[in-house]
Scaffold this active site. Structure first.
Site, PDB file in Angstrom:
ATOM      1  N   SER A 248       0.745  -1.100  -0.013  1.00 49.19           N
ATOM      2  CA  SER A 248       0.068   0.006  -0.005  1.00 49.19           C
ATOM      3  C   SER A 248       0.761   1.236   0.037  1.00 49.19           C
ATOM      4  CB  SER A 248      -0.951   0.021   1.212  1.00 49.19           C
ATOM      5  OG  SER A 248      -0.124  -0.281   2.414  1.00 49.19           O
ATOM      6  N   HIS A 278      -2.039  -8.902   1.762  1.00 47.49           N
ATOM      7  CA  HIS A 278      -1.942  -7.409   2.308  1.00 47.49           C
ATOM      8  C   HIS A 278      -2.993  -7.274   3.253  1.00 47.49           C
ATOM      9  CE1 HIS A 278      -0.025  -3.708   3.335  1.00 47.49           C
ATOM     10  NE2 HIS A 278      -0.257  -3.052   2.297  1.00 47.49           N
ATOM     11  N   HIS A 324       5.946 -12.857   8.045  1.00 43.68           N
ATOM     12  CA  HIS A 324       5.939 -11.822   7.489  1.00 43.68           C
ATOM     13  C   HIS A 324       7.207 -11.512   6.508  1.00 43.68           C
ATOM     14  CE1 HIS A 324       6.420  -7.497   7.284  1.00 43.68           C
ATOM     15  NE2 HIS A 324       5.111  -7.139   7.743  1.00 43.68           N
ATOM     16  N   ARG A 333       2.812  -5.596  16.708  1.00 45.03           N
ATOM     17  CA  ARG A 333       1.543  -4.943  16.658  1.00 45.03           C
ATOM     18  C   ARG A 333       0.452  -5.961  17.195  1.00 45.03           C
ATOM     19  NH1 ARG A 333       1.537  -3.451  10.336  1.00 45.03           N
ATOM     20  NH2 ARG A 333       2.678  -5.388  10.444  1.00 45.03           N
ATOM     21  N   ASP A 379      -2.180  -9.256  11.516  1.00 41.69           N
ATOM     22  CA  ASP A 379      -3.632  -9.532  11.020  1.00 41.69           C
ATOM     23  C   ASP A 379      -4.110 -10.932  11.595  1.00 41.69           C
ATOM     24  OD1 ASP A 379      -3.308  -7.937   8.922  1.00 41.69           O
ATOM     25  OD2 ASP A 379      -1.942  -9.155   7.824  1.00 41.69           O
TER      26      ASP A 379
HETATM   27  C1  MLT Z   1       1.856  -3.721   6.553  1.00 42.71           C
HETATM   28  O1  MLT Z   1       1.825  -3.188   7.658  1.00 42.71           O
HETATM   29  O2  MLT Z   1       1.889  -3.088   5.759  1.00 42.71           O
HETATM   30  C2  MLT Z   1       2.116  -5.238   6.341  1.00 42.71           C
HETATM   31  O3  MLT Z   1       2.783  -5.857   7.839  1.00 42.71           O
HETATM   32  C3  MLT Z   1       2.738  -5.490   5.070  1.00 42.71           C
HETATM   33  C4  MLT Z   1       4.364  -5.250   5.306  1.00 42.71           C
HETATM   34  O4  MLT Z   1       4.629  -4.478   6.004  1.00 42.71           O
HETATM   35  O5  MLT Z   1       4.999  -5.829   4.340  1.00 42.71           O
END
Ligand code: MLT
Length: 442
Positions: A248, A278, A324, A333, A379
Site C-alpha cells: 500500500s 496484504h 511476515h 502490533r 492480521d
Molecule cells: C503492513 O503493515 O503493511 C504489513 O505488515 C505488510 C508489510 O509491512 O510488508
C-alpha cells in the site's frame, strides 16, 4: 481555510533541513554501493533489496516497527491521551510521522481541531456512495469515494504555478482534507452496506479516532463506548505505517512520484491494500479462526489443534495471519492487541483460540522447516478485536486498516514532495537478459 500556522511553520523549518541533508547525502555518497542484488531477489518480489528511502518508520526484523525511531510501547507511552482514555490520540501518530517530533498535547489538540473543521463530507460523495450497489466490496467503495474527490485537489490545481520547492504545501493541505474525511466515508460505507443506510454525522466533541468508533455505531445504539473508542485509537495508530516497501505504501508513493495528487495516490495504495496477501489477510485470518471453532463446535484441545494445523498445511494451504516479509519475531502490533485484551479483560472463545494458535502454529511451522518467520503478524489478531465490538462483517476490516494506513501514506508523500523525490523508474530485464548476465558473471 488554510492549515494552522504553527504546523506549517514547523514544517517549513523541517523541510529545509531535510532538503539540505538529502543534497549532502547525494553529493557525498552518491557513488557508494549499498548492496549486491541476487537473481533470486529480482525473481522473488525484490525481497530485502534496500532500494527505497522512507523517513517515517522503519521495520526492524527483531524489534518490529519503529515510528520515527520510537517503538510501539514508547509511542503509546509518550503520545498525548484524551482525558480519561488509556490510549493516545491517533492523530498524534500522524504528527510524529510527518514532523519526526513527538507532539505536545497542544500540538495534537490544534491538529484535532483543524481536522474537525474539514470533516464535512460533500453531498456528491454521499450520493456516489449511495449509488454504488451494496454488494460492491467495501474496499472498492472506499477507493472510489477517495478517487471521486480528486477534483478538489489543491495540489493539481496549483502545480503548474508553483516553484518545485513549494510542492509539499498543497500536498499537506490535500492530505489534511483527506484525513479529515476518510473516517466519515468509511463509517458511511459500513452503515449503508451492512446496516441502516443512515449517514451518521461526526460528533465534534470526540477526537478523530473516537469519532470513527462513534460513526460506525456497531451496536446501532449511538452510545459512546469508551472501550471501543480506545480500541480504535490503538488500531489506527498500529496500522498507520510500516516503512516504505509494503504494497500500500509503495503503490501510493510510486503513483505520487509521477506528481499525481494525494487522491490518485492513496486510491492506488488502497487498491493494493485490498489484496489477500496484504490488508485483507485480517479478514481471512478471522474467518479461519471462526471456521476452526465451527468445525469442532467448541474450542479445540491443544492436541486437536496440532492435528488440524498439520492437516491444513498438508493440503497445501497457507495459514493466514502468520509470517511476515521482514519480521523474524512475533509482530509487536499483534502483542499490542493482546495487551489490550488483557487490559480490558476481554474474554471469548476467539481470544482463547488465538492464544492457543500462538502456541501451536509456530511449533508446527518450525518443525516443518524452511520457514523464515513462523510467528503471528498483526492480521492474526486485529480482526478479532473488531469482531469483539460487534463489527462482524469481516470484509470491512480492510477499510479500517485503510483509514489508518492513510496516515502513513500521506506523511510519506508529503515528505517525498518536500525533498523533491524524482519519478520512480527502475530498469526491468527479460529473463533472457538475466540468464545472460548470470552466465557472464559465473
Ligand atoms: C503492513 O503493515 O503493511 C504489513 O505488515 C505488510 C508489510 O509491512 O510488508
Amino acid at each position: 481555510m488554510k492549515v494552522k500556522v504553527s504546523l506549517k511553520d514547523k514544517m517549513e523549518v523541517i523541510v529545509d533541513n531535510w532538503r539540505k541533508t538529502y543534497k549532502e547525502v547525494i553529493s557525498n555518497y552518491g557513488d557508494v554501493v549499498i548492496d549486491n542484488i541476487k537473481v533470486s531477489q529480482i525473481l522473488g518480489g525484490m525481497r530485502d533489496i534496500p532500494a527505497l528511502v522512507c523517513e517515517t518508520s522503519f521495520v526492524d526484523p527483531y524489534e518490529g516497527i519503529k515510528f520515527r525511531g520510537y517503538t510501539i510501547k514508547e509511542v503509546l507511552d509518550k503520545l498525548p491521551k484524551p482525558k480519561g482514555a488509556n490510549y493516545p490520540y491517533a492523530l498524534g501518530i500522524w504528527y510524529l510521522l510527518l514532523t519526526g517530533e513527538m507532539p505536545t498535547e497542544n500540538d495534537v489538540l490544534e491538529l484535532e481541531e483543524y481536522i474537525k473543521s474539514k470533516q464535512k463530507l460533500p453531498q456528491y460523495v454521499i450520493e456516489i456512495l449511495r449509488n454504488i450497489p451494496s454488494n460492491t466490496h467495501p474496499m472498492t467503495q472506499f477507493s472510489i469515494a477517495i478517487l471521486a474527490m480528486q477534483r478538489e485537489s489543491l495540489f493539481t490545481k496549483e502545480l503548474h504555478n508553483l516553484a518545485k520547492s513549494d510542492y509539499w504545501k498543497p500536498m499537506l493541505e490535500d492530505s489534511l482534507n483527506l484525513i479529515a474525511r476518510v473516517p466519515v466515508i468509511a463509517a458511511y460505507i459500513y452503515r449503508k452496506t451492512y446496516r441502516d443506510d443512515v449517514f451518521v454525522k461526526p460528533n465534534n466533541d470526540l477526537d478523530w479516532a473516537a469519532n470513527f468508533a462513534y460513526m460506525l455505531n456497531p451496536y446501532d445504539d449511538y452510545i459512546i463506548n469508551p472501550d471501543f473508542q480506545d480500541l480504535m485509537r490503538l488500531y489506527l495508530i498500529l496500522h498507520s505505517d510500516h516503512e516504505g516497501g509494503n504494497v500500500s505504501a509503495h503503490a501510493c508513493f510510486n503513483v505520487s512520484s509521477a506528481l499525481s495528487d494525494i487522491y490518485y495516490s492513496v486510491s492506488a495504495g488502497l487498491n493494493g491494500l485490498a489484496g489477500p496477501l496484504h490488508g485483507s489477510a485480517s479478514s481471512d485470518s478471522l474467518k479461519w479462526i471462526l471456521s476452526i471453532i465451527k468445525f469442532y463446535n467448541r474450542l479445540p484441545t491443544e492436541e486437536e489443534l496440532y492435528n488440524y494445523v498439520n492437516s491444513y498445511l498438508d493440503a497445501g494451504k497457507i495459514i493466514p495471519g502468520f509470517g511476515h516479509a521482514v519480521l523474524k519475531v512475533t509482530d509487536p502490533r499483534y502483542l499490542a492487541f493482546r495487551d489490550f485484551v488483557d487490559k480490558y479483560k476481554l474474554d471469548s472463545d476467539i481470544f482463547r483460540l488465538i492464544k492457543l494458535l500462538y502456541k501451536v502454529v509456530p511449533e508446527v511451522l518450525s518443525a516443518r522447516g524452511k520457514v523464515r518467520d513462523p510467528y503471528p503478524n498483526v492480521d492474526g489478531h486485529s480482526g478479532a478485536m473488531l469482531y469483539h465490538y460487534n463489527i462482524k462483517e469481516t470484509e470491512f476490516y480492510t477499510v479500517v486498516f485503510g483509514v489508518s494506513r492513510i496516515l502513513g501514506m500521506t506523511a510519506q508523500v508529503i515528505w517525498a514532495r518536500a525533498v523533491n523525490y524524482p519519478i520512480e523508474r527502475p530498469k526491468s530485464l527479460t529473463i533472457n537478459d538475466i540468464v545472460n548476465i548470470a552466465k557472464s558473471k559465473k
